[in-house]
Design an enzyme around this catalytic site. Sequence first.
Site, PDB file in Angstrom:
ATOM      1  N   SER A  73      -5.313  -2.522   0.761  1.00 40.00           N
ATOM      2  CA  SER A  73      -5.443  -2.017  -0.601  1.00 40.00           C
ATOM      3  C   SER A  73      -6.855  -2.355  -1.061  1.00 40.00           C
ATOM      4  O   SER A  73      -7.254  -3.524  -1.057  1.00 40.00           O
ATOM      5  CB  SER A  73      -4.413  -2.702  -1.493  1.00 40.00           C
ATOM      6  OG  SER A  73      -4.607  -2.350  -2.848  1.00 40.00           O
ATOM      7  N   GLY A 133       1.816  -5.994  -1.768  1.00 39.19           N
ATOM      8  CA  GLY A 133       1.182  -7.310  -1.830  1.00 39.19           C
ATOM      9  C   GLY A 133       0.767  -7.639  -3.252  1.00 39.19           C
ATOM     10  O   GLY A 133       0.641  -6.742  -4.097  1.00 39.19           O
ATOM     11  N   LYS A 180      -5.305   2.294   1.184  1.00 42.44           N
ATOM     12  CA  LYS A 180      -4.904   2.637  -0.183  1.00 42.44           C
ATOM     13  C   LYS A 180      -6.087   2.347  -1.083  1.00 42.44           C
ATOM     14  O   LYS A 180      -6.713   1.292  -0.961  1.00 42.44           O
ATOM     15  CB  LYS A 180      -3.686   1.782  -0.550  1.00 42.44           C
ATOM     16  CG  LYS A 180      -3.432   1.565  -2.026  1.00 42.44           C
ATOM     17  CD  LYS A 180      -2.071   0.913  -2.214  1.00 42.44           C
ATOM     18  CE  LYS A 180      -2.065  -0.125  -3.314  1.00 42.44           C
ATOM     19  NZ  LYS A 180      -0.747  -0.788  -3.428  1.00 42.44           N
ATOM     20  N   LYS A 209       8.329  -5.214  -3.303  1.00 43.59           N
ATOM     21  CA  LYS A 209       7.617  -6.493  -3.437  1.00 43.59           C
ATOM     22  C   LYS A 209       8.645  -7.562  -3.732  1.00 43.59           C
ATOM     23  O   LYS A 209       9.442  -7.429  -4.665  1.00 43.59           O
ATOM     24  CB  LYS A 209       6.600  -6.447  -4.573  1.00 43.59           C
ATOM     25  CG  LYS A 209       5.361  -5.621  -4.275  1.00 43.59           C
ATOM     26  CD  LYS A 209       4.408  -5.652  -5.435  1.00 43.59           C
ATOM     27  CE  LYS A 209       3.180  -4.787  -5.144  1.00 43.59           C
ATOM     28  NZ  LYS A 209       2.378  -4.544  -6.348  1.00 43.59           N
ATOM     29  N   ASP A 228      -3.189   4.398  -5.591  1.00 42.54           N
ATOM     30  CA  ASP A 228      -2.304   3.630  -6.480  1.00 42.54           C
ATOM     31  C   ASP A 228      -2.913   3.606  -7.878  1.00 42.54           C
ATOM     32  O   ASP A 228      -4.033   3.123  -8.072  1.00 42.54           O
ATOM     33  CB  ASP A 228      -2.161   2.193  -5.940  1.00 42.54           C
ATOM     34  CG  ASP A 228      -1.161   1.353  -6.727  1.00 42.54           C
ATOM     35  OD1 ASP A 228      -0.572   1.861  -7.706  1.00 42.54           O
ATOM     36  OD2 ASP A 228      -0.971   0.170  -6.360  1.00 42.54           O
ATOM     37  N   LYS A 258      -7.377   2.221  -5.194  1.00 48.16           N
ATOM     38  CA  LYS A 258      -6.899   2.176  -6.570  1.00 48.16           C
ATOM     39  C   LYS A 258      -7.582   3.296  -7.346  1.00 48.16           C
ATOM     40  O   LYS A 258      -8.794   3.532  -7.165  1.00 48.16           O
ATOM     41  CB  LYS A 258      -7.266   0.820  -7.191  1.00 48.16           C
ATOM     42  CG  LYS A 258      -6.523  -0.353  -6.553  1.00 48.16           C
ATOM     43  CD  LYS A 258      -5.059  -0.346  -6.936  1.00 48.16           C
ATOM     44  CE  LYS A 258      -4.356  -1.609  -6.476  1.00 48.16           C
ATOM     45  NZ  LYS A 258      -2.950  -1.647  -6.924  1.00 48.16           N
ATOM     46  N   ASP A 286       6.378   1.520  -7.545  1.00 50.11           N
ATOM     47  CA  ASP A 286       6.128   0.081  -7.397  1.00 50.11           C
ATOM     48  C   ASP A 286       6.709  -0.590  -8.647  1.00 50.11           C
ATOM     49  O   ASP A 286       7.892  -0.972  -8.686  1.00 50.11           O
ATOM     50  CB  ASP A 286       4.605  -0.128  -7.231  1.00 50.11           C
ATOM     51  CG  ASP A 286       4.159  -1.591  -7.224  1.00 50.11           C
ATOM     52  OD1 ASP A 286       4.988  -2.479  -7.481  1.00 50.11           O
ATOM     53  OD2 ASP A 286       2.969  -1.866  -6.976  1.00 50.11           O
ATOM     54  N   GLU A 330       1.017   6.215  -5.711  1.00 50.48           N
ATOM     55  CA  GLU A 330       1.851   5.092  -6.125  1.00 50.48           C
ATOM     56  C   GLU A 330       1.793   4.910  -7.640  1.00 50.48           C
ATOM     57  O   GLU A 330       0.701   4.881  -8.225  1.00 50.48           O
ATOM     58  CB  GLU A 330       1.330   3.832  -5.403  1.00 50.48           C
ATOM     59  CG  GLU A 330       2.176   2.594  -5.603  1.00 50.48           C
ATOM     60  CD  GLU A 330       1.629   1.403  -4.809  1.00 50.48           C
ATOM     61  OE1 GLU A 330       0.811   1.595  -3.870  1.00 50.48           O
ATOM     62  OE2 GLU A 330       2.017   0.271  -5.139  1.00 50.48           O
TER      63      GLU A 330
HETATM   64  O1  OSB Z   1      -0.103  -2.478  -7.422  1.00 51.98           O
HETATM   65  O2  OSB Z   1       0.058  -2.962  -5.379  1.00 51.98           O
HETATM   66  C1  OSB Z   1      -0.364  -3.244  -6.507  1.00 51.98           C
HETATM   67  C2  OSB Z   1      -2.568  -6.362  -6.378  1.00 51.98           C
HETATM   68  C3  OSB Z   1      -2.222  -6.964  -7.567  1.00 51.98           C
HETATM   69  C4  OSB Z   1      -1.318  -6.336  -8.396  1.00 51.98           C
HETATM   70  C5  OSB Z   1      -0.757  -5.114  -8.033  1.00 51.98           C
HETATM   71  C6  OSB Z   1      -1.078  -4.511  -6.831  1.00 51.98           C
HETATM   72  C7  OSB Z   1      -2.030  -5.143  -6.014  1.00 51.98           C
HETATM   73  C8  OSB Z   1      -2.510  -4.571  -4.764  1.00 51.98           C
HETATM   74  C9  OSB Z   1      -3.106  -5.541  -3.765  1.00 51.98           C
HETATM   75  O3  OSB Z   1      -2.555  -3.406  -4.523  1.00 51.98           O
HETATM   76  C10 OSB Z   1      -2.253  -5.761  -2.590  1.00 51.98           C
HETATM   77  C11 OSB Z   1      -2.770  -6.903  -1.755  1.00 51.98           C
HETATM   78  O4  OSB Z   1      -3.739  -6.689  -1.020  1.00 51.98           O
HETATM   79  O5  OSB Z   1      -2.207  -8.013  -1.835  1.00 51.98           O
HETATM   80 MG    MG Z   2       1.047  -0.866  -6.670  1.00 51.02          MG
END
Ligand code: OSB
Ligand code: MG
Length: 368
Positions: free
Chosen positions: A135, A290, A161, A262, A188, A163, A238, A213
């Site tokens: 991510s 994550g 992925k 999660k 995402d 953001k 999510d 996402e």
């Molecule tokens: O939306 O998946 C998410 C990190 C913090 C809060 C929300 C998210 C995320 C990530 C990072 O996308 C995932 C990771 O590398 O741990």
């Molecule tokens: Mg997410």
Amino acid sequence: MNIERITLREIRMPLLAPFETSFGLTTDRRMILLEVAGEGAAGWGEVTAGEGPFYNEESTETAWYVLQKFLVPELLRKPVRSAADASERWEPVRGHRMAKGGLEAALWDWEARLSGRSLSALLGGTRKEIPCGVSIGIQESVEKLLEKIRVEVAAGYQRVKIKIKPGWDLAVLERVREQFPSLRLMADANSAYTLADRAHLKLLDRFYLMMIEQPLAHDDLLDHARLQKDLETPVCLDESIRTLRHAEQAIELGACRIINIKLGRVGGFQTARQIHDCCRDANVPVWCGGMLESGIGRAHNIALATLPNFSLPGDVSASRRYWQQDVITPEVEVTPGGTIQVPEGDGFGYGLRLDRIEKLTVRKETFP
Ligand code: OSB
Ligand code: MG
């Protein structure tokens, strides 16, 4: 299971690089580690709440409070038969699932160690290695993002992925697709859009993403169902999936075609497994999300992702992407094929760097 002692620690760990999402910027993590000890063994868990209530309503501070005042005292009041039975004891406490999930994870690790098994085996996991993705947060420039993607693709990760948010979406994805036409790519939004953006979101279809996402509100199902009807791109939920009921209703409504599970967000392994099974029965693939975890939370994610319906690469990646030095040993590493080899030792299968944990600890409380 006879609990002798429960220890709460708050540790602080600076991220190697700031992580930006549509809801904010994270530079230093504050996480709560839980240790449950008794019968000659100990299990560890991690609370995955953010520093502030921006991903969901929880934060490190609220989790500490709820653990200390309600969850730990309830657990110590009378013995639990197994980790699988723990979460129902906390049902009277509404929400606060990340706090519950951290404590429950410590019980699972402890139970696995007590029975001389791996956590994956205790959970019913079947995979010996899990497929991994990364991510990547919002960057200062598209050039920087492209460079980051290059590095991760070279490391072998099976999907990327990125953001997105309004103003950092179509033009960015256009450039990424230009450079990486065959990359398994997804986006995402962390709830940055509303249904009024449906025409805009429809334009994402031309990037043939694996999924988008959580485009809409963090607590919504119905608008996502309306959006999914318009989109060719699969919607993945999510934030909106916090209970088994949410997963069942999302599937019935057609609010998504994929679910990100999660551990913390759903309150622990017991609910995570139930959501996993419900998705399996409905032919909805899942993957493990994550929350910028330390090695302890990461190790739990690896065990969870060994369940059979975790068929898509998750956001579980190498320790060195996040930390100068992790709190577990060996650190989590990724193979050139973009997988993590599931450790075979007892419990979550990694050792703890207790000296490092001690140095990072800013507060500590032991019960009873
Ligand atoms: O939306 O998946 C998410 C990190 C913090 C809060 C929300 C998210 C995320 C990530 C990072 O996308 C995932 C990771 O590398 O741990
Ligand atoms: Mg997410």
